[in-house]
Design an enzyme around this catalytic site. Structure first.
Site, short mmCIF file in Angstrom:
data_model
loop_
_atom_site.label_atom_id
_atom_site.label_comp_id
_atom_site.label_asym_id
_atom_site.label_seq_id
_atom_site.Cartn_x
_atom_site.Cartn_y
_atom_site.Cartn_z
N GLY A 1 8.15 -5.38 -7.43
CA GLY A 1 7.54 -5.62 -8.74
C GLY A 1 7.29 -4.32 -9.49
N MET B 1 -2.94 -17.51 -9.15
CA MET B 1 -2.70 -16.05 -9.10
C MET B 1 -2.00 -15.56 -10.38
SD MET B 1 -1.50 -15.01 -5.28
CE MET B 1 -2.69 -14.57 -4.04
N LYS C 1 0.83 -1.21 0.00
CA LYS C 1 0.00 0.00 0.00
C LYS C 1 0.86 1.26 0.00
CE LYS C 1 -3.80 -1.94 2.71
NZ LYS C 1 -4.43 -1.82 4.01
N ARG D 1 2.48 -18.00 -2.60
CA ARG D 1 3.54 -17.03 -2.26
C ARG D 1 4.31 -17.44 -1.02
NH1 ARG D 1 0.62 -11.44 -2.84
NH2 ARG D 1 1.22 -11.21 -0.68
N ILE E 1 5.87 -13.17 -8.09
CA ILE E 1 5.50 -14.52 -8.54
C ILE E 1 4.80 -14.43 -9.90
CG2 ILE E 1 5.27 -15.47 -6.20
CD1 ILE E 1 2.15 -15.35 -6.71
N ASP E 2 4.30 -13.23 -10.26
CA ASP E 2 3.53 -13.09 -11.50
C ASP E 2 4.42 -13.14 -12.74
OD1 ASP E 2 1.53 -12.63 -9.67
OD2 ASP E 2 1.46 -10.46 -9.99
O1 F6P Z 1 1.42 -9.64 -7.44
C1 F6P Z 1 1.48 -10.77 -6.64
C2 F6P Z 1 0.09 -11.22 -6.22
O2 F6P Z 1 0.22 -12.38 -5.45
C3 F6P Z 1 -0.87 -11.44 -7.38
O3 F6P Z 1 -0.64 -12.65 -8.07
C4 F6P Z 1 -2.20 -11.35 -6.67
O4 F6P Z 1 -3.21 -10.96 -7.55
C5 F6P Z 1 -1.95 -10.28 -5.65
O5 F6P Z 1 -0.54 -10.21 -5.44
C6 F6P Z 1 -2.62 -10.50 -4.32
O6 F6P Z 1 -2.41 -9.39 -3.52
P1 F6P Z 1 -2.68 -9.36 -1.95
O7 F6P Z 1 -1.53 -10.06 -1.28
O8 F6P Z 1 -2.76 -7.93 -1.63
O9 F6P Z 1 -3.96 -10.11 -1.71
#
Ligand code: F6P
Length: 364
Positions: free
Chosen positions: A118, A185, A78, A291, A142-143
């Site tokens: 990222g 994801m 954030k 993750r 990870i994306d």
């Molecule tokens: O960018 C990494 C990621 O894990 C995405 O694959 C997923 O959409 C997003 O972050 C989830 O975010 P958060 O941890 O805020 O739920």
């Protein structure tokens, strides 16, 4: 510019991913080992920079963390120094604190800031750099959707976790003769689903870059059934959408640089497929499992190589660059070129072609 770099700050920004600690360790050890440069770790990404929370990273602080998931520094997806939410008279207002953040770095005597993150983190890094803060970047997610590098660390671990999940789903799908959907994801990029789907032998792979037709998916499932294959596996990206349709948004986080959190498409598709085919179907959302936990050897090695390269850039005062893997070589690419850009799957990509050549349906 300093005569010689003496003090360096590190932060890990955005969503965490396996291999972050390998990078923090490699940067710190390499800088201490060669030059006796002091390393300061900001806590919780840019939030630590804004809230003045940091700690000294010495050799002991980064020992024994190579195989640990997450980040010892903490992260925030954030915090943004250019748009930081603070409470004023019971309301959240967004303020540009970038000058204060840069002043604080100077106050601490930091000659360079290494940002591990990222696309969101690189976009912020680029703006800080344009305001005069010497920056070095390290790509993480990870994306695997960061522009300028072939692979980000964290991707290999997440693909392995998702592929293993598909393997496990396979056996229960076979036992119960069901259609099983596995939601993966990756946000707006299909790399994770494509990799895991291929590795796990999915029958259908749905990615955000290729809009699907649910009737085509249903027909593939029925075709398998007619041939005596009484189960099917569908690997579906959280960002997949039907032709001309919308993303499935799970929640909106107002103070996050990318406000949308995706999730739930597999549930929708599951009932559609069941309705059309009459075959019993189930959906599993892998979520943050992808993750978490210990990084693969590949990600530990890649993270270490990136960390060593970032330390080298700092030593050479090569600021404004990000470590990137091109082919099998880690080199430096300009943050100006890559900051804020994403790398999506294209239909001519070899992974897409490999999927099609092996009879996988992409839902089109
Ligand atoms: O960018 C990494 C990621 O894990 C995405 O694959 C997923 O959409 C997003 O972050 C989830 O975010 P958060 O941890 O805020 O739920």
């Amino acid at each position: 510019m300093p005569d010689r770099v003496k003090r360096v700050g590190i932060l890990t920004g955005g969503g965490d991913c396996p291999g972050l600690n390998a990078v923090v360790r490699a940067i710190t050890k390499s800088l201490i080992h060669f030059d006796d440069i002091q390393v300061i770790g900001f806590e919780d990404g840019f939030l630590g920079l804004l809230e003045k929370r940091y700690r000294l990273l010495d050799w002991d602080a980064v020992s024994g963390i190579l195989q640990q998931g997450g980040t010892i520094l903490g992260s925030s997806n954030k915090a943004n120094p250019f748009n930081h939410g603070v409470e004023r008279n019971g309301e959240i207002v967004y303020i540009d604190y970038s000058d204060q953040a840069i002043d604080f770095c100077r106050e601490l005597g930091i000659d360079a800031l290494i940002c591990i993150g990222g696309d969101g983190t690189m976009a912020i890094a680029k703006k800080l750099m344009n305001k005069g803060l010497p920056i070095v970047g390290v790509p993480k997610t990870i994306d695997n959707d960061l522009f300028g590098t072939d692979v980000t660390f964290g991707y290999d671990t997440a693909v392995s976790i998702a592929a293993e999940a598909i393997d496990r789903i396979h056996t229960t799908a076979q036992s119960h003769h069901r259609v099983m959907l596995v939601e993966i994801m990756g946000r707006y990029a299909g790399w994770l689903t494509l990799g895991a789907g291929l590795a796990g032998g999915a029958d259908v792979i749905l990615i955000p870059e290729i809009e699907y037709d649910v009737d085509v998916i249903a027909e593939r499932v029925l075709e398998r059934s007619r041939k005596g294959r009484r189960f099917s596996i569908v690997a579906v990206s959280e960002g997949a959408k039907p032709k001309g349709g919308e993303l499935t948004v799970q929640r909106i986080i107002e103070d996050s640089p990318d406000k949308l959190r995706l999730g739930g498409i597999s549930m929708k598709l599951c009932s559609q497929i069941e309705d059309i085919t009459g075959l019993e179907s189930r959906a599993t959302i892998l979520g943050h499992l992808q993750r978490g936990g210990t990084p693969t050897a590949f990600d530990r090695i890649l993270g270490t190589r990136y960390g060593v390269a970032a330390a080298e850039m700092v030593r050479n005062e090569q600021f404004g660059y990000m470590a990137a893997l091109r082919g099998n070589k880690v080199s430096a690419v300009s943050i100006d070129e890559v900051g804020g850009k994403t790398r999506l799957v294209t239909t001519d990509d070899q992974l897409v072609q490999a999927a099609l050549a092996t009879g996988v349906s992409l839902g089109i």
